[in-house]
Design a protein around this motif. Structure first.
Motif, PDB file in Angstrom:
ATOM      1  N   LEU A 190      -4.945  -3.718   9.633  1.00 55.42           N
ATOM      2  CA  LEU A 190      -3.751  -3.195   8.977  1.00 55.42           C
ATOM      3  C   LEU A 190      -2.800  -2.494   9.937  1.00 55.42           C
ATOM      4  O   LEU A 190      -1.580  -2.662   9.853  1.00 55.42           O
ATOM      5  CB  LEU A 190      -4.151  -2.206   7.875  1.00 55.42           C
ATOM      6  CG  LEU A 190      -4.286  -2.751   6.460  1.00 55.42           C
ATOM      7  CD1 LEU A 190      -4.713  -1.652   5.516  1.00 55.42           C
ATOM      8  CD2 LEU A 190      -2.983  -3.371   5.991  1.00 55.42           C
ATOM      9  N   LEU A 194       1.100  -3.243  10.565  1.00 58.31           N
ATOM     10  CA  LEU A 194       2.153  -2.260  10.312  1.00 58.31           C
ATOM     11  C   LEU A 194       3.028  -2.036  11.536  1.00 58.31           C
ATOM     12  O   LEU A 194       4.215  -1.712  11.408  1.00 58.31           O
ATOM     13  CB  LEU A 194       1.527  -0.935   9.873  1.00 58.31           C
ATOM     14  CG  LEU A 194       0.950  -0.918   8.456  1.00 58.31           C
ATOM     15  CD1 LEU A 194       0.115   0.334   8.231  1.00 58.31           C
ATOM     16  CD2 LEU A 194       2.054  -1.020   7.414  1.00 58.31           C
ATOM     17  N   LEU A 200       6.451  -5.579   6.047  1.00 63.11           N
ATOM     18  CA  LEU A 200       5.774  -5.995   4.828  1.00 63.11           C
ATOM     19  C   LEU A 200       6.724  -5.851   3.643  1.00 63.11           C
ATOM     20  O   LEU A 200       7.477  -4.885   3.551  1.00 63.11           O
ATOM     21  CB  LEU A 200       4.549  -5.119   4.579  1.00 63.11           C
ATOM     22  CG  LEU A 200       3.367  -5.295   5.530  1.00 63.11           C
ATOM     23  CD1 LEU A 200       2.349  -4.191   5.292  1.00 63.11           C
ATOM     24  CD2 LEU A 200       2.715  -6.653   5.324  1.00 63.11           C
ATOM     25  N   ALA A 205       2.877  -4.573   0.353  1.00 66.00           N
ATOM     26  CA  ALA A 205       2.481  -3.232   0.791  1.00 66.00           C
ATOM     27  C   ALA A 205       1.679  -2.526  -0.306  1.00 66.00           C
ATOM     28  O   ALA A 205       0.663  -1.882  -0.027  1.00 66.00           O
ATOM     29  CB  ALA A 205       3.703  -2.410   1.169  1.00 66.00           C
ATOM     30  N   ARG A 209      -2.222  -1.410  -0.132  1.00 72.86           N
ATOM     31  CA  ARG A 209      -2.597  -0.008  -0.289  1.00 72.86           C
ATOM     32  C   ARG A 209      -3.629   0.172  -1.398  1.00 72.86           C
ATOM     33  O   ARG A 209      -4.560   0.972  -1.271  1.00 72.86           O
ATOM     34  CB  ARG A 209      -1.365   0.859  -0.564  1.00 72.86           C
ATOM     35  CG  ARG A 209      -1.655   2.351  -0.340  1.00 72.86           C
ATOM     36  CD  ARG A 209      -0.468   3.228  -0.629  1.00 72.86           C
ATOM     37  NE  ARG A 209      -0.291   3.468  -2.056  1.00 72.86           N
ATOM     38  CZ  ARG A 209       0.590   4.328  -2.554  1.00 72.86           C
ATOM     39  NH1 ARG A 209       1.388   5.012  -1.742  1.00 72.86           N
ATOM     40  NH2 ARG A 209       0.704   4.501  -3.851  1.00 72.86           N
ATOM     41  N   ALA A 247      -3.183   4.087   7.668  1.00 75.02           N
ATOM     42  CA  ALA A 247      -2.714   2.934   6.905  1.00 75.02           C
ATOM     43  C   ALA A 247      -2.041   3.355   5.601  1.00 75.02           C
ATOM     44  O   ALA A 247      -1.014   2.784   5.210  1.00 75.02           O
ATOM     45  CB  ALA A 247      -3.875   1.989   6.623  1.00 75.02           C
ATOM     46  N   TYR A 248      -2.584   4.352   4.925  1.00 74.53           N
ATOM     47  CA  TYR A 248      -1.974   4.808   3.674  1.00 74.53           C
ATOM     48  C   TYR A 248      -0.562   5.326   3.928  1.00 74.53           C
ATOM     49  O   TYR A 248       0.376   4.992   3.194  1.00 74.53           O
ATOM     50  CB  TYR A 248      -2.833   5.890   3.034  1.00 74.53           C
ATOM     51  CG  TYR A 248      -2.441   6.216   1.602  1.00 74.53           C
ATOM     52  CD1 TYR A 248      -3.139   5.663   0.545  1.00 74.53           C
ATOM     53  CD2 TYR A 248      -1.377   7.070   1.324  1.00 74.53           C
ATOM     54  CE1 TYR A 248      -2.775   5.958  -0.769  1.00 74.53           C
ATOM     55  CE2 TYR A 248      -1.010   7.361   0.022  1.00 74.53           C
ATOM     56  CZ  TYR A 248      -1.710   6.796  -1.026  1.00 74.53           C
ATOM     57  OH  TYR A 248      -1.343   7.076  -2.327  1.00 74.53           O
ATOM     58  N   LEU A 251       1.840   2.383   4.717  1.00 74.97           N
ATOM     59  CA  LEU A 251       2.139   1.480   3.609  1.00 74.97           C
ATOM     60  C   LEU A 251       2.951   2.129   2.497  1.00 74.97           C
ATOM     61  O   LEU A 251       3.520   1.433   1.647  1.00 74.97           O
ATOM     62  CB  LEU A 251       0.829   0.950   3.003  1.00 74.97           C
ATOM     63  CG  LEU A 251       0.004  -0.012   3.854  1.00 74.97           C
ATOM     64  CD1 LEU A 251      -1.398  -0.154   3.269  1.00 74.97           C
ATOM     65  CD2 LEU A 251       0.684  -1.368   3.953  1.00 74.97           C
ATOM     66  N   ALA A 255       5.436   0.488  -0.624  1.00 77.71           N
ATOM     67  CA  ALA A 255       4.585   0.396  -1.814  1.00 77.71           C
ATOM     68  C   ALA A 255       5.167   1.201  -2.962  1.00 77.71           C
ATOM     69  O   ALA A 255       5.225   0.735  -4.109  1.00 77.71           O
ATOM     70  CB  ALA A 255       3.175   0.884  -1.480  1.00 77.71           C
TER      71      ALA A 255
END
Length: 290
Positions: A190, A194, A200, A205, A209, A247-248, A251, A255
């Motif tokens: 990921l 990113l 994305l 996204a 997530r 990653a959170y 994204l 998202a």
């Protein structure tokens, strides 16, 4: 959400090809998207979101019915549309899970011991573990409920006994490590995605997530969160946590933009952001900076 489904055949999205269990995934969706934005979602939005992850309408409706029967969800019908929210009982559990994901406490440094004859009759709740018929032990985390009996704090004296072996056998750390390793294997690409040149789309996204949260939640909730000295030297929890946080955060902007246009409540689209979602993101960003 067909756009997202069409992009799952290449790159990072290939890791999402395996469909999750519908009830568990719906719980993840409510915890990450719905509950922090007011808690109610149209069944049509739920069906569309789950379809991206390989869960058809029949599976979703069956899972929702079971969650209602188990007292986890409550349904409200407005006109021809059905909306679902978490039950009051489930909200408390979700708050504890959210705390573990977005604002986890520091690792404990010592232990709790409980001596009680009642332990002979009942199995102590996790993360308590029975050491003998009337002795139980748990990590001294601030969310560990005390047991009835004589309660004491204990600190391991280095060089006296094999703490690693005791922890491995008592809390089945091999199973916890496997859950973290599976999370790392599925989502390790990921960060490269990113950082790539191609952005994305918002729908992809959000899908990524949700699966990130779903898989990390499974691993983190199985973790007894022992003092670090009790864990193996190559314990994967730290690497998994770093991946989840980075990653959170990466994204979230696209998202949440998608949530604000496609997820419907009785009052219209759910908010893309609000005080609670901003608080979660702030906590993760602060953690990433330390």
């Amino acid at each position: 959400m067909n756009e997202a489904a069409g992009q799952f055949s290449t790159g990072v999205e290939a890791a999402l090809a395996e469909a999750p269990r519908a009830p568990a995934f719906i719980v993840t969706l409510y915890g990450d998207v719905v509950e922090p934005r007011g808690g109610m979602l149209w069944m049509g939005s739920l069906i569309e979101c789950c379809a991206v992850h390989g869960l058809n309408e029949s599976l979703v409706r069956t899972a929702v019915s079971r969650l209602v029967g188990a007292g986890r969800l409550e349904g409200v019908r407005i006109g021809r549309k059905s909306y679902y929210r978490l039950s009051d009982a489930a909200r408390g559990e979700f708050r504890e899970a959210a705390r573990l994901l977005f604002s986890p406490p520091a690792a404990p440094e010592d232990w709790l011991l409980c001596l009680s004859e009642t332990l002979r009759e009942t199995e102590p709740p996790a993360p308590w573990a029975r050491l003998s018929p009337n002795v139980a032990m748990a990590p001294n985390n601030d969310d560990v409920a005390p047991l009835d009996g004589v309660l004491m704090r204990a600190k391991h004296l280095e060089g006296h006994g094999d703490l690693h072996a005791l922890a491995h056998e008592t809390w089945r750390l091999d199973e916890v490590a496997l859950a973290y390793e599976r999370f790392l294997e599925r989502h390790s690409g990921l960060l490269d995605r990113l950082e790539g040149d191609a952005p994305l789309s918002p729908s992809v996204a959000l899908a990524l997530r949700l699966r990130l949260v779903h898989d990390y939640r499974h691993a983190a909730l199985s973790d007894p969160r022992l003092p670090r000295a009790a864990c193996p030297q190559d314990w994967p929890a730290e690497r998994a946590r770093q991946l989840f946080v980075s990653a959170y955060v990466g994204l979230s902007a696209p998202a949440e933009a998608f949530v604000g246009t496609q997820f419907l409540s009785p009052d219209g689209a759910l908010a893309a952001r609000n005080e609670e979602t901003e608080r979660r993101l702030f906590q993760l960003k602060r953690e990433a900076a330390t």
